[in-house]
Design a protein around this motif. Structure first.
Motif, PDB file in Angstrom:
ATOM      1  N   LEU A  97       0.815  -1.208   0.000  1.00 24.52           N
ATOM      2  CA  LEU A  97       0.000   0.000   0.000  1.00 24.52           C
ATOM      3  C   LEU A  97       0.849   1.259   0.000  1.00 24.52           C
ATOM      4  O   LEU A  97       1.935   1.305   0.611  1.00 24.52           O
ATOM      5  N   LYS A  98       0.342   2.264  -0.686  1.00 26.34           N
ATOM      6  CA  LYS A  98       1.025   3.542  -0.825  1.00 26.34           C
ATOM      7  C   LYS A  98       0.140   4.660  -0.250  1.00 26.34           C
ATOM      8  O   LYS A  98      -1.094   4.509  -0.203  1.00 26.34           O
ATOM      9  N   PRO A  99       0.733   5.767   0.124  1.00 26.19           N
ATOM     10  CA  PRO A  99      -0.093   6.885   0.634  1.00 26.19           C
ATOM     11  C   PRO A  99      -1.182   7.301  -0.350  1.00 26.19           C
ATOM     12  O   PRO A  99      -2.279   7.690   0.072  1.00 26.19           O
ATOM     13  N   GLU A 100      -0.912   7.197  -1.634  1.00 27.61           N
ATOM     14  CA  GLU A 100      -1.913   7.586  -2.626  1.00 27.61           C
ATOM     15  C   GLU A 100      -3.076   6.616  -2.721  1.00 27.61           C
ATOM     16  O   GLU A 100      -4.043   6.876  -3.445  1.00 27.61           O
ATOM     17  N   ASP A 101      -3.009   5.505  -2.013  1.00 27.92           N
ATOM     18  CA  ASP A 101      -4.150   4.588  -1.940  1.00 27.92           C
ATOM     19  C   ASP A 101      -5.159   5.036  -0.888  1.00 27.92           C
ATOM     20  O   ASP A 101      -6.239   4.431  -0.774  1.00 27.92           O
ATOM     21  N   THR A 102      -4.824   6.060  -0.133  1.00 28.93           N
ATOM     22  CA  THR A 102      -5.727   6.565   0.892  1.00 28.93           C
ATOM     23  C   THR A 102      -7.013   7.072   0.272  1.00 28.93           C
ATOM     24  O   THR A 102      -6.997   7.906  -0.638  1.00 28.93           O
ATOM     25  N   ALA A 103      -8.141   6.549   0.741  1.00 34.85           N
ATOM     26  CA  ALA A 103      -9.451   6.899   0.185  1.00 34.85           C
ATOM     27  C   ALA A 103     -10.538   6.154   0.957  1.00 34.85           C
ATOM     28  O   ALA A 103     -10.239   5.274   1.771  1.00 34.85           O
ATOM     29  N   VAL A 104     -11.773   6.525   0.669  1.00 37.50           N
ATOM     30  CA  VAL A 104     -12.899   5.709   1.103  1.00 37.50           C
ATOM     31  C   VAL A 104     -13.160   4.688  -0.003  1.00 37.50           C
ATOM     32  O   VAL A 104     -13.281   5.062  -1.175  1.00 37.50           O
ATOM     33  N   TYR A 105     -13.207   3.441   0.377  1.00 39.34           N
ATOM     34  CA  TYR A 105     -13.407   2.358  -0.583  1.00 39.34           C
ATOM     35  C   TYR A 105     -14.859   1.886  -0.506  1.00 39.34           C
ATOM     36  O   TYR A 105     -15.383   1.616   0.583  1.00 39.34           O
TER      37      TYR A 105
END
Length: 115
Positions: free
Chosen positions: A85-93
């Motif tokens: 996982l990368k910081p840019e994967d941060t989101a509501v899924y």
């Protein structure tokens, strides 16, 4: 009416892993196109991965090789295994079900990748 309930989100460090699950009401997993979408702050919702009724999978270029979508028909559940996982994967899924051209959404689960 189809109900979808996501679980498995949380806070993880870069390089870590999480497994999201989406439990569906009713026996729809085998006949629906099931997808995972995500929406980061200030951005549009985007497709992350999906699995069609025949089992064919598709992934966004940004997650290929890191994420894997799978389904358990007997348990009416779809999973999203997220590795590296990368910081840019941060989101509501969000979990999505497309059943006979009708779309259904779950309430979303937050994934935060940060050290």
């Amino acid at each position: 009416q189809v109900q979808l309930v996501e679980s498995g989100g949380g806070l993880v460090q870069p390089g870590g892993s999480l497994r999201l699950s989406c439990a569906a009401s009713g026996s729809i997993i085998s006949i629906a196109t099931m997808g995972w979408y995500r929406q980061a702050p200030g951005k549009q919702r985007e497709l992350v991965a999906r699995i069609r009724s025949g089992g064919i999978t598709n992934y966004a270029d940004s997650v290929k090789g890191r994420f894997t979508i799978s389904r358990d028909v007997a348990k009416n559940t779809v999973h999203l295994q997220m590795n590296s996982l990368k910081p840019e994967d941060t989101a509501v899924y969000y979990c999505n079900a497309d059943v006979f051209a009708m779309g259904y959404w779950g309430q979303g689960t937050q994934v935060t990748v940060s050290s």
